[in-house]
Design an enzyme around this catalytic site. Structure first.
Site, PDB file in Angstrom:
ATOM      1  N   HIS A 193     -10.750  -8.343   7.258  1.00 43.52           N
ATOM      2  CA  HIS A 193     -10.609  -7.378   6.173  1.00 43.52           C
ATOM      3  C   HIS A 193      -9.527  -6.348   6.464  1.00 43.52           C
ATOM      4  O   HIS A 193      -9.332  -5.399   5.705  1.00 43.52           O
ATOM      5  CB  HIS A 193     -11.962  -6.670   5.965  1.00 43.52           C
ATOM      6  CG  HIS A 193     -12.075  -5.889   4.708  1.00 43.52           C
ATOM      7  ND1 HIS A 193     -12.240  -4.520   4.682  1.00 43.52           N
ATOM      8  CD2 HIS A 193     -12.050  -6.292   3.413  1.00 43.52           C
ATOM      9  CE1 HIS A 193     -12.308  -4.101   3.435  1.00 43.52           C
ATOM     10  NE2 HIS A 193     -12.200  -5.145   2.640  1.00 43.52           N
ATOM     11  N   LYS A 195      -5.907  -4.472   6.852  1.00 39.99           N
ATOM     12  CA  LYS A 195      -4.624  -4.380   6.170  1.00 39.99           C
ATOM     13  C   LYS A 195      -3.682  -3.710   7.155  1.00 39.99           C
ATOM     14  O   LYS A 195      -3.785  -2.509   7.410  1.00 39.99           O
ATOM     15  CB  LYS A 195      -4.706  -3.548   4.887  1.00 39.99           C
ATOM     16  CG  LYS A 195      -5.567  -4.173   3.790  1.00 39.99           C
ATOM     17  CD  LYS A 195      -7.007  -3.783   3.908  1.00 39.99           C
ATOM     18  CE  LYS A 195      -7.825  -4.329   2.743  1.00 39.99           C
ATOM     19  NZ  LYS A 195      -9.267  -4.242   3.003  1.00 39.99           N
ATOM     20  N   ASP A 200       9.179  -3.733  13.518  1.00 36.97           N
ATOM     21  CA  ASP A 200      10.093  -3.405  14.621  1.00 36.97           C
ATOM     22  C   ASP A 200       9.460  -2.536  15.708  1.00 36.97           C
ATOM     23  O   ASP A 200      10.188  -1.857  16.445  1.00 36.97           O
ATOM     24  CB  ASP A 200      11.354  -2.704  14.096  1.00 36.97           C
ATOM     25  CG  ASP A 200      12.316  -3.676  13.427  1.00 36.97           C
ATOM     26  OD1 ASP A 200      12.085  -4.893  13.507  1.00 36.97           O
ATOM     27  OD2 ASP A 200      13.312  -3.206  12.831  1.00 36.97           O
ATOM     28  N   HIS A 376     -11.041   2.900  -4.232  1.00 33.94           N
ATOM     29  CA  HIS A 376     -11.107   1.841  -3.220  1.00 33.94           C
ATOM     30  C   HIS A 376     -10.787   2.386  -1.831  1.00 33.94           C
ATOM     31  O   HIS A 376     -10.744   1.629  -0.857  1.00 33.94           O
ATOM     32  CB  HIS A 376     -10.132   0.714  -3.600  1.00 33.94           C
ATOM     33  CG  HIS A 376     -10.294  -0.535  -2.793  1.00 33.94           C
ATOM     34  ND1 HIS A 376      -9.400  -0.915  -1.821  1.00 33.94           N
ATOM     35  CD2 HIS A 376     -11.256  -1.496  -2.818  1.00 33.94           C
ATOM     36  CE1 HIS A 376      -9.792  -2.066  -1.284  1.00 33.94           C
ATOM     37  NE2 HIS A 376     -10.913  -2.434  -1.860  1.00 33.94           N
ATOM     38  N   LYS A 378     -11.004   4.329   1.850  1.00 35.45           N
ATOM     39  CA  LYS A 378     -11.981   4.398   2.939  1.00 35.45           C
ATOM     40  C   LYS A 378     -11.506   5.485   3.899  1.00 35.45           C
ATOM     41  O   LYS A 378     -10.792   5.223   4.879  1.00 35.45           O
ATOM     42  CB  LYS A 378     -12.076   3.058   3.684  1.00 35.45           C
ATOM     43  CG  LYS A 378     -12.383   1.847   2.787  1.00 35.45           C
ATOM     44  CD  LYS A 378     -11.131   1.116   2.429  1.00 35.45           C
ATOM     45  CE  LYS A 378     -11.366  -0.253   1.804  1.00 35.45           C
ATOM     46  NZ  LYS A 378     -12.265  -0.362   0.716  1.00 35.45           N
ATOM     47  N   ASP A 383     -14.496  18.796   9.539  1.00 38.27           N
ATOM     48  CA  ASP A 383     -14.161  20.109  10.113  1.00 38.27           C
ATOM     49  C   ASP A 383     -12.666  20.377  10.165  1.00 38.27           C
ATOM     50  O   ASP A 383     -12.192  21.152  10.994  1.00 38.27           O
ATOM     51  CB  ASP A 383     -14.762  20.248  11.510  1.00 38.27           C
ATOM     52  CG  ASP A 383     -16.253  20.570  11.472  1.00 38.27           C
ATOM     53  OD1 ASP A 383     -16.773  20.832  10.359  1.00 38.27           O
ATOM     54  OD2 ASP A 383     -16.889  20.561  12.538  1.00 38.27           O
TER      55      ASP A 383
END
Length: 458
Positions: A193, A195, A200, A376, A378, A383
Site C-alpha cells: 500500500h 506510495k 536520483d 484520503h 493519512k 503538540d
C-alpha cells in the site's frame, strides 16, 4: 486485458480464500518504549552522541513536557530500520495536481535513477502520463525501477506494463494473484500500500496519493452533493536531504525480496543543503508478526501529548488500545480532534469508523466529517512538534496486512504547516455532536453493527 478471465478468481481469492490463511489478531496491546538511544545522522553520516543529544534536546525543549517528549526519539529510533536524520527538508504537498506536478518535475530532471513504488498504477490519463515520463528517462539511460501492487492495479492492462518494460523499465508486480501467471490468490490479503518515489537519491515522495485520475483535480470547488466525484483531499510530502536514505532502504528491501535478490543500481544519496527538519522513516511489512512500527509510534506519541492530538484519516477504524489512548488523552485535557470522511468509497469502512464515534465523543474527542470532498489523507500532528504523513491508515488492514511507509517529522515549522491545513479541513467539515449521534436511526445503528465482523478484512 491483464488477468483475462480471472476477475472472479481474484475476487474469490480476496473474499473467500484469504481468511483461511489469516489469523484474526490485533497488534499486541503492550507498547512500552524501546530502550536503545536514537541514532542520528546528518549530511556527513552518523552524528557524535553529544551533538545528537543536543539537537534532539533543542526540539524537546519546546514541548509541554520536554522529558517525556524526548523519549519519543528513542522510541522512533528503535522502531526505524534507519537513523533519525537531521539537515533534511520536508515539503507539504496538498492534493493530486500539486503533488503530480512536483513528482513529474523531479522525474523530468532525473539523471541517474528513479525508484517508484505504488499501490495503484492506473492505466488512465495520470498513469499513462507517468508511464510516458518514466519511459523517456529509461530510454535516456536512467535506471528506472517500479513496484506496483497486484490488487491495487488490478484494472490496468498487461499491455500497459509491457509497454513500460519495452522502454527499458524494470517492473515488479507485488504478490501477483493471477494463477494463470503463476500467481497465488492466497497472497491477496497482504498488499503493498506504499506510495514512494525516489529520484536520483535527491528527493523522496510519500503520502496517500496513488497514480490515478481519481486524484487529478483539486479538492477545492467540489460539488458538495458529489464528494466522491470531484478531487480527493489528500496529502503527500517531499523530503530532501539525508532522510532520503531511509526511504531508499525501504524500497531496496522490497525490491530485493520480491526479485529474489536482484540488486538495485547504486544510488548515492545527495544530502545537498536541504534544510533544518529532523525526519524519521517508519515502515510496516504486511504479514509480519510484529506490531506495526507506525501503529506503535502513533500510540507512543499520543501517550506523551499534553496539548493537541489532531488526526486526519481516510479509513479510521483503530483497535481498542488505540481508542483507549485517544480517550485517555482527551481525559487529561488534551485537545483531541479527528477529521474523517462523511462519504467514502467503502461503505463498510465508513460504518466501521462511525461505530467508534459514541465512545470517543463521550470521552471528549471531537469528530469532524468532511462532506465537500472525500478525505484520503493519512496525517497527524501532536503538540505542534510531532508530525506524520504517509500511506498508513488507522485500521486493521494497514496495521496488520499492508506494506506501509510514513515520514515522521520532528519540529515546529512543518507541524505548523500541517496544523494550518488541519484547520482548513475543519472549516470545510461538519462537527459530529454527541446528541446528534445518540439520536441516529435504527438503520445506521444496524449498519455499524454489521461492519464489526467484517472490518478485519476491509
Amino acid at each position: 486485458m491483464r488477468r483475462a478471465c480471472t476477475t472472479l478468481t481474484c475476487l474469490f481469492g480476496t473474499g473467500l480464500l484469504v481468511p483461511l490463511n489469516g489469523c484474526v489478531t490485533t497488534p499486541p496491546d503492550s507498547h512500552e518504549s524501546p530502550t536503545p538511544a536514537a541514532p542520528v545522522a546528518d549530511a556527513d553520516g552518523p552524528m557524535p552522541d553529544d551533538e545528537a543529544e543536543q539537537l534532539l534536546a533543542s526540539i524537546a525543549a519546546r514541548a509541554p513536557d520536554p522529558q517525556e517528549f524526548a523519549e519519543l526519539f528513542d522510541t522512533v529510533g528503535a522502531l526505524s530500520d534507519s537513523p533519525i536524520y537531521s539537515d533534511s527538508r520536508a515539503e507539504l504537498l496538498i492534493d493530486g495536481p500539486v503533488t503530480y506536478e512536483a513528482m513529474l518535475k523531479e522525474i523530468g530532471e532525473a539523471t541517474s535513477s528513479i525508484l517508484l513504488e505504488t499501490y495503484i498504477f492506473a492505466d488512465d490519463g495520470v498513469g499513462r502520463k507517468f508511464a510516458a515520463a518514466l519511459g523517456v528517462k529509461a530510454r535516456e539511460g536512467v535506471a528506472v525501477r517500479v513496484i506496483f501492487d497486484s490488487i491495487g492495479s488490478i484494472l490496468s492492462d498487461d499491455e500497459f506494463f509491457a509497454g513500460m518494460r519495452a522502454d527499458g523499465i524494470q517492473i515488479v508486480e507485488y504478490h501477483d494473484i493471477n494463477p494463470a501467471d503463476g500467481g497465488n490468490p492466497l497472497n491477496a490479503n497482504v498488499r503493498d500500500h506504499r506510495k514512494l518515489l525516489i529520484v536520483d537519491g535527491r528527493v523522496a515522495f510519500t503520502g496517500g496519493i496513488n497514480l490515478s485520475d481519481t486524484y487529478s483535480s483539486s479538492s477545492l470547488g467540489v460539488e458538495p452533493e458529489k464528494p466522491l466525484e470531484g478531487g480527493w483531499r489528500d496529502t503527500h510530502v517531499a523530503v530532501y536531504g539525508p532522510a532520503v536514505a531511509g526511504f531508499l532502504d525501504v524500497f531496496a528491501d522490497n525490491w530485493i525480496e520480491h526479485t529474489d535478490g536482484t540488486p538495485l543500481p547504486e544510488v548515492v544519496v545527495d544530502p545537498g543543503d536541504a534544510g533544518s527538519d529532523v525526519v524519521a522513516v517508519l515502515k510496516s511489512d504486511g504479514g509480519d508478526a510484529r506490531e506495526s512500527e507506525i501503529f506503535h509510534a502513533y500510540r507512543e506519541a499520543m501517550e506523551v501529548a499534553r496539548e493537541r492530538v489532531w488526526i486526519t484519516q481516510a479509513y479510521f477504524a483503530p483497535d481498542d488500545g488505540f481508542m483507549d489512548d485517544l480517550k485517555a488523552a482527551a481525559g487529561r485535557g488534551v485537545d483531541v480532534r479527528v477529521v474523517v470522511p462523511g462519504a467514502s468509497n467503502s461503505a463498510l469502512v465508513l460504518n466501521a469508523s462511525r461505530s467508534r464515534y459514541g465512545d470517543l465523543l463521550e470521552a471528549g474527542v471531537r469528530i469532524y466529517e468532511t462532506h465537500q470532498s472525500f478525505v484520503h489523507a493519512k496525517t497527524a500532528v501532536i503538540d505542534g512538534l510531532w508530525s506524520t504523513v504517509g500511506s498508513s491508515n488507522l485500521d486493521y488492514r494497514s496495521f496488520l496486512h499492508n506494506d506501509e511507509v510514513n515520514a515522521v517529522v520532528f519540529g515546529a515549522d512543518f507541524a505548523r504547516q500541517l496544523e494550518m491545513q488541519f484547520v482548513d479541513d475543519i472549516l470545510r467539515s461538519r462537527a459530529v455532536t454527541l446528541e446528534e449521534w445518540r439520536d441516529r436511526g435504527v438503520l445506521r445503528r444496524f449498519s455499524e453493527w454489521l461492519s464489526w465482523p467484517l472490518e478485519y478484512w476491509l
